[in-house]
Design a protein around this motif. Structure first.
Motif, PDB file in Angstrom:
ATOM      1  N   GLU A 285      13.573  72.524  36.060  1.00  0.00           N
ATOM      2  CA  GLU A 285      14.103  72.954  34.879  1.00  0.00           C
ATOM      3  C   GLU A 285      14.847  74.369  35.029  1.00  0.00           C
ATOM      4  O   GLU A 285      16.096  74.740  34.569  1.00  0.00           O
ATOM      5  N   GLU A 286      13.884  75.468  35.589  1.00  0.00           N
ATOM      6  CA  GLU A 286      14.604  76.587  35.919  1.00  0.00           C
ATOM      7  C   GLU A 286      15.623  76.696  36.984  1.00  0.00           C
ATOM      8  O   GLU A 286      16.711  77.411  36.871  1.00  0.00           O
ATOM      9  N   SER A 287      15.881  75.637  37.927  1.00  0.00           N
ATOM     10  CA  SER A 287      16.749  75.299  38.973  1.00  0.00           C
ATOM     11  C   SER A 287      18.008  75.073  38.296  1.00  0.00           C
ATOM     12  O   SER A 287      18.781  75.441  38.975  1.00  0.00           O
ATOM     13  N   VAL A 288      17.875  74.249  37.480  1.00  0.00           N
ATOM     14  CA  VAL A 288      18.995  73.758  36.519  1.00  0.00           C
ATOM     15  C   VAL A 288      19.993  74.940  36.071  1.00  0.00           C
ATOM     16  O   VAL A 288      20.946  75.352  35.993  1.00  0.00           O
ATOM     17  N   ALA A 289      18.844  75.778  35.376  1.00  0.00           N
ATOM     18  CA  ALA A 289      19.477  77.181  34.765  1.00  0.00           C
ATOM     19  C   ALA A 289      20.081  78.182  35.701  1.00  0.00           C
ATOM     20  O   ALA A 289      21.156  78.541  35.624  1.00  0.00           O
ATOM     21  N   ARG A 290      19.434  78.164  37.138  1.00  0.00           N
ATOM     22  CA  ARG A 290      19.946  79.246  38.198  1.00  0.00           C
ATOM     23  C   ARG A 290      21.323  78.477  38.582  1.00  0.00           C
ATOM     24  O   ARG A 290      22.235  79.318  38.716  1.00  0.00           O
ATOM     25  N   ILE A 291      21.227  77.204  38.904  1.00  0.00           N
ATOM     26  CA  ILE A 291      22.673  76.580  39.106  1.00  0.00           C
ATOM     27  C   ILE A 291      23.738  76.778  38.274  1.00  0.00           C
ATOM     28  O   ILE A 291      24.842  77.356  38.515  1.00  0.00           O
ATOM     29  N   SER A 292      23.482  76.723  37.021  1.00  0.00           N
ATOM     30  CA  SER A 292      24.390  76.755  35.863  1.00  0.00           C
ATOM     31  C   SER A 292      24.955  78.221  35.707  1.00  0.00           C
ATOM     32  O   SER A 292      26.054  78.602  35.737  1.00  0.00           O
ATOM     33  N   ARG A 293      23.907  79.364  35.919  1.00  0.00           N
ATOM     34  CA  ARG A 293      24.292  80.653  35.979  1.00  0.00           C
ATOM     35  C   ARG A 293      25.218  81.107  37.290  1.00  0.00           C
ATOM     36  O   ARG A 293      26.425  81.638  37.059  1.00  0.00           O
ATOM     37  N   VAL A 294      24.970  80.515  38.340  1.00  0.00           N
ATOM     38  CA  VAL A 294      25.647  80.749  39.319  1.00  0.00           C
ATOM     39  C   VAL A 294      27.122  80.135  39.293  1.00  0.00           C
ATOM     40  O   VAL A 294      28.077  80.745  39.703  1.00  0.00           O
ATOM     41  N   MET A 295      27.002  78.740  39.017  1.00  0.00           N
ATOM     42  CA  MET A 295      28.176  78.040  38.677  1.00  0.00           C
ATOM     43  C   MET A 295      29.253  79.106  37.782  1.00  0.00           C
ATOM     44  O   MET A 295      30.526  79.144  38.097  1.00  0.00           O
ATOM     45  N   GLU A 296      28.776  79.594  36.652  1.00  0.00           N
ATOM     46  CA  GLU A 296      29.518  80.473  35.810  1.00  0.00           C
ATOM     47  C   GLU A 296      30.003  81.573  36.120  1.00  0.00           C
ATOM     48  O   GLU A 296      31.058  82.019  36.018  1.00  0.00           O
ATOM     49  N   GLU A 297      28.828  82.494  36.942  1.00  0.00           N
ATOM     50  CA  GLU A 297      29.165  83.714  37.219  1.00  0.00           C
ATOM     51  C   GLU A 297      29.973  83.931  38.428  1.00  0.00           C
ATOM     52  O   GLU A 297      30.918  84.533  38.561  1.00  0.00           O
ATOM     53  N   ARG A 298      29.793  83.032  39.483  1.00  0.00           N
ATOM     54  CA  ARG A 298      30.316  83.103  40.733  1.00  0.00           C
ATOM     55  C   ARG A 298      31.490  82.321  40.740  1.00  0.00           C
ATOM     56  O   ARG A 298      32.598  82.705  41.259  1.00  0.00           O
ATOM     57  N   TYR A 299      31.746  81.376  40.128  1.00  0.00           N
ATOM     58  CA  TYR A 299      32.727  80.264  40.465  1.00  0.00           C
ATOM     59  C   TYR A 299      33.573  80.025  38.888  1.00  0.00           C
ATOM     60  O   TYR A 299      34.604  79.228  39.099  1.00  0.00           O
ATOM     61  N   GLY A 300      33.381  80.683  37.952  1.00  0.00           N
ATOM     62  CA  GLY A 300      34.261  80.923  37.002  1.00  0.00           C
ATOM     63  C   GLY A 300      34.127  79.588  35.882  1.00  0.00           C
ATOM     64  O   GLY A 300      35.317  79.320  35.421  1.00  0.00           O
ATOM     65  N   ALA A 301      33.175  78.907  36.053  1.00  0.00           N
ATOM     66  CA  ALA A 301      33.223  77.760  35.178  1.00  0.00           C
ATOM     67  C   ALA A 301      32.123  77.122  34.719  1.00  0.00           C
ATOM     68  O   ALA A 301      31.078  77.269  35.280  1.00  0.00           O
ATOM     69  N   ARG A 302      32.071  76.998  33.122  1.00  0.00           N
ATOM     70  CA  ARG A 302      30.917  76.567  32.642  1.00  0.00           C
ATOM     71  C   ARG A 302      30.415  74.924  32.949  1.00  0.00           C
ATOM     72  O   ARG A 302      31.456  74.361  32.592  1.00  0.00           O
ATOM     73  N   PRO A 303      29.546  74.711  32.942  1.00  0.00           N
ATOM     74  CA  PRO A 303      29.046  73.078  33.343  1.00  0.00           C
ATOM     75  C   PRO A 303      29.154  72.449  31.764  1.00  0.00           C
ATOM     76  O   PRO A 303      29.117  73.239  30.876  1.00  0.00           O
TER      77      PRO A 303
END
Length: 274
Positions: free
Chosen positions: A256-274
């Motif tokens: 569950e924490e890994s999903v949150a970390r992947i989502s955060r990186v996706m938003e902050e580094r690659y500019g898209a919300r899942p």
């Protein structure tokens, strides 16, 4: 004009596929352009596949089966053809991977091959400057079909957080790739954990490795170096690999924490919300 090059169907799976395509097409009384029209491609492509100049795709094979009413012949053959396009040193691993009941992998640099999108895989494979990049991409996508079985292997992937930050193929490709990881968050047979930067030193600083368990064969540990791969069923090596993997799982973020970390990186580094 149809290519009348003589083929030895015993030379390779690709040669057998090409000769069988020619035989079935001619049995139906169709020219290469006529078959191409039926399955929405060029006659030239038909000729190139018949003479092993091009690698058939699964979609092409399914359309040929439908057009020639072959009861799935080419859809079955294409798996062997694509498997044969893998590097010779990698084929034994792919054969074992296809039989595994349980796969556990730690990846320090890249997304695990069975989880890669086509665009991500293309960018990764291009770094090796292969002669036929598209054939390697198609072969990697074919490997992923084991996850689509009615009863796929149970698979567990621990990804170093660096994998999420390395922009393979650019931002758009990475957005799609991280979304693919998130899509597997609810997959029954796949679990993904992120090994975060903050853990510092850990049990596999030496690099990536994969363990496989089977219903009827000994467990295996697989590693790669710069130009080849190495499988071993040595009990001591397998035991050491299992111990190290258990430490990695315990140190990594929860699923569950890994999903949150992947989502955060996706938003902050690659500019898209899942």
């Amino acid at each position: 004009m149809a290519n009348i090059q003589t083929l030895d169907p015993d030379a390779s799976p690709l040669a057998y596929y090409g000769s069988e395509l020619r035989r079935q097409r001619e049995a139906q009384g169709l020219t290469q352009p006529q078959l191409g029209t039926i399955i929405f491609c060029t006659g030239s492509l038909i000729g190139q596949i018949e003479t092993t100049k091009k690698i058939p795709t699964r979609d092409f094979s399914e359309r040929v089966d439908a057009a020639l009413v072959t009861d799935g012949t080419f859809s079955r053959l294409v798996g062997l053809v694509l498997r044969s396009q893998l590097p010779t040193w990698f084929q034994p691993y792919a054969d074992m991977e296809a039989k595994a009941a349980y796969i556990s992998t730690y990846q320090a640099q890249l997304v695990y091959g069975l989880l890669q999108t086509e665009e991500y895989a293309r960018a990764v494979l291009a770094t090796g400057m292969p002669k036929d990049l598209e054939a390697l991409v198609a072969a990697r996508m074919e490997r992923q079909r084991i996850l689509e079985r009615e009863r796929p292997p149970l698979a567990w992937a621990v990804l170093d957080e660096a994998v999420l930050y390395r922009p393979i193929g650019g931002h758009e490709v990475m957005r799609a790739q991280l979304q693919r990881l998130l899509d597997y968050a609810t997959h029954r047979w796949m679990r993904i954990q992120v090994l975060p930067f903050e853990v510092g030193e850990h049990a596999s600083l030496a690099g990536s490795f994969t363990g496989m368990r089977f219903d009827d064969d000994p467990d295996i540990v697989y590693t790669e170096d710069l130009i080849s791969g190495h499988m071993t069923a040595n009990p001591e090596t397998v035991r050491e690999g299992s111990l190290r993997y258990a430490h990695l799982q315990a140190t990594a973020l929860s699923v569950e924490e890994s999903v949150a970390r992947i989502s955060r990186v996706m938003e902050e580094r690659y500019g898209a919300r899942p």
